[in-house]
Design a protein around this motif. Sequence first.
Motif, PDB file in Angstrom:
ATOM      1  N   GLU A  57       0.814  -1.220   0.000  1.00 23.79           N
ATOM      2  CA  GLU A  57       0.000   0.000   0.000  1.00 23.79           C
ATOM      3  C   GLU A  57       0.844   1.265   0.000  1.00 23.79           C
ATOM      4  OE1 GLU A  57      -3.082  -0.271   2.959  1.00 23.79           O
ATOM      5  OE2 GLU A  57      -3.417  -2.379   2.500  1.00 23.79           O
ATOM      6  N   GLU A  58       2.003   1.191  -0.652  1.00 20.41           N
ATOM      7  CA  GLU A  58       2.835   2.375  -0.891  1.00 20.41           C
ATOM      8  C   GLU A  58       2.462   2.883  -2.281  1.00 20.41           C
ATOM      9  OE1 GLU A  58       5.109   3.923   1.001  1.00 20.41           O
ATOM     10  OE2 GLU A  58       4.848   2.593   2.727  1.00 20.41           O
ATOM     11  N   ASP A  59       1.386   3.659  -2.345  1.00 22.48           N
ATOM     12  CA  ASP A  59       0.710   3.945  -3.608  1.00 22.48           C
ATOM     13  C   ASP A  59       1.571   4.690  -4.622  1.00 22.48           C
ATOM     14  OD1 ASP A  59      -1.621   2.788  -2.464  1.00 22.48           O
ATOM     15  OD2 ASP A  59      -2.035   4.690  -1.454  1.00 22.48           O
ATOM     16  N   LEU A 111       4.861   4.928  -4.916  1.00 23.47           N
ATOM     17  CA  LEU A 111       5.942   4.081  -5.423  1.00 23.47           C
ATOM     18  C   LEU A 111       5.384   2.953  -6.297  1.00 23.47           C
ATOM     19  CD1 LEU A 111       8.054   3.915  -2.161  1.00 23.47           C
ATOM     20  CD2 LEU A 111       8.836   4.861  -4.340  1.00 23.47           C
ATOM     21  N   ALA A 112       4.224   2.426  -5.922  1.00 22.32           N
ATOM     22  CA  ALA A 112       3.600   1.383  -6.738  1.00 22.32           C
ATOM     23  C   ALA A 112       3.300   1.928  -8.129  1.00 22.32           C
ATOM     24  CB  ALA A 112       2.308   0.894  -6.077  1.00 22.32           C
ATOM     25  N   PHE A 113       2.728   3.129  -8.195  1.00 20.19           N
ATOM     26  CA  PHE A 113       2.417   3.718  -9.506  1.00 20.19           C
ATOM     27  C   PHE A 113       3.689   3.939 -10.323  1.00 20.19           C
ATOM     28  CE2 PHE A 113       2.234   7.386 -12.282  1.00 20.19           C
ATOM     29  CZ  PHE A 113       1.205   6.999 -13.147  1.00 20.19           C
ATOM     30  N   ALA A 114       4.708   4.501  -9.692  1.00 23.61           N
ATOM     31  CA  ALA A 114       5.943   4.836 -10.419  1.00 23.61           C
ATOM     32  C   ALA A 114       6.559   3.606 -11.076  1.00 23.61           C
ATOM     33  CB  ALA A 114       6.938   5.498  -9.470  1.00 23.61           C
ATOM     34  N   TRP A 115       6.687   2.507 -10.311  1.00 22.11           N
ATOM     35  CA  TRP A 115       7.362   1.330 -10.854  1.00 22.11           C
ATOM     36  C   TRP A 115       6.475   0.542 -11.809  1.00 22.11           C
ATOM     37  CZ3 TRP A 115      12.226   1.476 -11.010  1.00 22.11           C
ATOM     38  CH2 TRP A 115      12.969   2.076  -9.985  1.00 22.11           C
ATOM     39  N   LEU A 116       5.180   0.426 -11.510  1.00 22.13           N
ATOM     40  CA  LEU A 116       4.291  -0.277 -12.425  1.00 22.13           C
ATOM     41  C   LEU A 116       4.162   0.475 -13.747  1.00 22.13           C
ATOM     42  CD1 LEU A 116       1.473  -1.396  -9.937  1.00 22.13           C
ATOM     43  CD2 LEU A 116       3.151  -2.878 -11.048  1.00 22.13           C
ATOM     44  N   ASN A 117       4.050   1.782 -13.660  1.00 17.41           N
ATOM     45  CA  ASN A 117       3.925   2.589 -14.878  1.00 17.41           C
ATOM     46  C   ASN A 117       5.195   2.507 -15.731  1.00 17.41           C
ATOM     47  OD1 ASN A 117       2.205   4.434 -16.390  1.00 17.41           O
ATOM     48  ND2 ASN A 117       3.753   5.977 -15.950  1.00 17.41           N
ATOM     49  N   SER A 118       6.341   2.286 -15.066  1.00 17.69           N
ATOM     50  CA  SER A 118       7.615   2.241 -15.796  1.00 17.69           C
ATOM     51  C   SER A 118       7.752   0.996 -16.672  1.00 17.69           C
ATOM     52  CB  SER A 118       8.792   2.309 -14.813  1.00 17.69           C
ATOM     53  OG  SER A 118       8.978   1.070 -14.143  1.00 17.69           O
ATOM     54  N   VAL A 119       6.935  -0.036 -16.409  1.00 16.30           N
ATOM     55  CA  VAL A 119       7.017  -1.258 -17.237  1.00 16.30           C
ATOM     56  C   VAL A 119       5.764  -1.449 -18.078  1.00 16.30           C
ATOM     57  CG1 VAL A 119       8.604  -2.468 -15.702  1.00 16.30           C
ATOM     58  CG2 VAL A 119       6.166  -2.698 -15.314  1.00 16.30           C
ATOM     59  N   ARG A 120       4.956  -0.420 -18.178  1.00 20.82           N
ATOM     60  CA  ARG A 120       3.690  -0.539 -18.908  1.00 20.82           C
ATOM     61  C   ARG A 120       3.904  -0.930 -20.368  1.00 20.82           C
ATOM     62  NH1 ARG A 120      -1.451   3.421 -18.312  1.00 20.82           N
ATOM     63  NH2 ARG A 120      -2.845   2.328 -19.752  1.00 20.82           N
ATOM     64  N   SER A 121       5.003  -0.499 -20.943  1.00 21.82           N
ATOM     65  CA  SER A 121       5.246  -0.758 -22.369  1.00 21.82           C
ATOM     66  C   SER A 121       5.800  -2.159 -22.621  1.00 21.82           C
ATOM     67  CB  SER A 121       6.219   0.275 -22.934  1.00 21.82           C
ATOM     68  OG  SER A 121       7.464   0.210 -22.252  1.00 21.82           O
ATOM     69  N   HIS A 122       6.101  -2.908 -21.553  1.00 22.06           N
ATOM     70  CA  HIS A 122       6.661  -4.252 -21.720  1.00 22.06           C
ATOM     71  C   HIS A 122       5.536  -5.283 -21.714  1.00 22.06           C
ATOM     72  CE1 HIS A 122      10.899  -3.041 -21.292  1.00 22.06           C
ATOM     73  NE2 HIS A 122      10.415  -2.124 -20.477  1.00 22.06           N
ATOM     74  N   GLY A 123       5.392  -5.983 -22.823  1.00 24.30           N
ATOM     75  CA  GLY A 123       4.257  -6.873 -23.017  1.00 24.30           C
ATOM     76  C   GLY A 123       4.119  -7.988 -22.013  1.00 24.30           C
ATOM     77  N   TYR A 124       5.245  -8.470 -21.438  1.00 26.52           N
ATOM     78  CA  TYR A 124       5.152  -9.620 -20.537  1.00 26.52           C
ATOM     79  C   TYR A 124       4.369  -9.289 -19.277  1.00 26.52           C
ATOM     80  CZ  TYR A 124       8.533  -7.791 -17.173  1.00 26.52           C
ATOM     81  OH  TYR A 124       9.148  -7.039 -16.226  1.00 26.52           O
ATOM     82  N   ALA A 125       4.269  -8.004 -18.954  1.00 27.95           N
ATOM     83  CA  ALA A 125       3.549  -7.588 -17.750  1.00 27.95           C
ATOM     84  C   ALA A 125       2.067  -7.350 -18.030  1.00 27.95           C
ATOM     85  CB  ALA A 125       4.177  -6.313 -17.168  1.00 27.95           C
ATOM     86  N   TRP A 126       1.634  -7.556 -19.273  1.00 27.56           N
ATOM     87  CA  TRP A 126       0.259  -7.255 -19.635  1.00 27.56           C
ATOM     88  C   TRP A 126      -0.670  -8.390 -19.229  1.00 27.56           C
ATOM     89  CZ3 TRP A 126      -0.968  -3.964 -24.498  1.00 27.56           C
ATOM     90  CH2 TRP A 126      -0.244  -2.772 -24.441  1.00 27.56           C
TER      91      TRP A 126
END
Length: 537
Positions: A270-272, A274-289
Amino acid sequence: MKVNQNTPQKARGNVIPFARSGEYYFQRGLKAYQKKDLIKAKQLFEKAVEVEPEEPTYLCQLAATLAELGDFIESNDLLEYIVSEIDADISECYYFMANNYAHLGMFREAESEAVRYMENDPNGEFYEDSEELLDLIHTEFGEDLEKHSSEEKLIVKHEKARRSLEKGDFSGARNLLKEMVDAHQEFWAAYNNLALAHFYLGEYDEAFSVLDDVLGKNPGNLHALCNAALFYKQLYQQKELDRFLGCLKVIHPIIPEHRYKLGSTFALLEEDELAFAWLNSVRSHGYAWNVTFFHWLAVASFKTGRVQSADKAWEKVLDLDADSTVATYYLEKLRDNTLDSEEAEYQYTIPLNNLQDPNELSERIKKLRSTIHKNKLSHLLLIRNWDDEDTTATLEAFCAEENEPAIMKELAATILFERGYESVQIHKDSGIEQLDQPSEDMEKGLAILENVLGIREELDPDTAFLWHLLINEARDGSLSIANPTAWAAAVTYLVDQLQEKPTTQKSLAEKFGISASTLQKYVKTLKILHHRQTMKP
């Protein structure tokens, strides 16, 4: 009239259920498959197999769908089951297995299955394709085939253990992973999953011992650091959690997989921001989709005020799973401006208090394999309010689960007794055991919860944690919970203290109808139990 030991005596009305055939689900699955909606197709084929588990056509189509989704190992497990248990003459299964092994890079096994197909069906549809596959394998690898094979077998074994974890077979996963770490002492992924298996089984000392071993041999191992933080959060050991959280906050990984792991960990912590920053940083990588990734991203976006980003992420969930009730629920509330930040949960489910359908609640109970006890407790308490065939069947199945916590199975059994059961079968360490009466401690435990929830809106994690402490002590014979009202008042007071809410023992004693001195005595005992638990390593 003879009463079946697992049939409620309560009348349920003359409801005649409409039983759908396996063919019904299979044909719907084919339509979804043809439209390339593979996730929906997989779900429908699974339902067809559930209705008719030995129909090879349904199993083969499910295996083909799993392969298209990239689940090659699970696909091969199904294909092997078909030829070994149902019909060895369905030779195309060997060819499909060969293809799956080739996709996994397991060329020795691919070669073996291709040859097996050609031997079994020399005039078969895929004979020439098998020849081409063999030519490709021999051209590409030749003498290096044996070396590749041993490495790939290790990967497959680890993948099977990982899938056992996902399915809730924690004992099976633990045994597999123990073998692996004994044989491969620097295979860190196996160590980290072994720690998870121990933790889900309630073997906390063993879980932390494995993590200590990893961090001692491989300092800075990100997965071990993340797991340690998550374990301490679930055990409410804030001091240790803060220590590992501090380590995670200064890590800046480059590899997308590590960024994804860090983002998902911060989400669960629930570190919102930081969660957004790191998740958003891999949004363009298909394996995380996948739907879970985009739900995490949506919740993190919403909790940090990025409403448009949240909307887009939940829309992406619907793109991946058109039938997602979770994304539909959140999008409707988001667009109506009725979604509250506290209501949005990282767990990929509709918030518990908003579930209206007992069937959906039953499904959620079945899926709760690797969650903390608070979630299961909440679901079981809700299911207690819906006395119908579906929820009763769910409770029966829950009691029969080998890997569920004993406390939760006793609670499910107690609810069945409340519904008029004369006896209930429950899976214990020694095997299946028949209970002829509900647990007295569990009945008192339910009374404690009823008293607490009489003045609380919902079951929060602190209440669930303290309740478990009391039940564990009572089941061990170390504590009497004969006064549920006093214990409920003590739990309520200590929860308010833990959450830094202004509450006095005098006011709470009045609310629960007990004396202040009685409450003081029970609070003192509960504080000792809580301190002892949170001081464990």
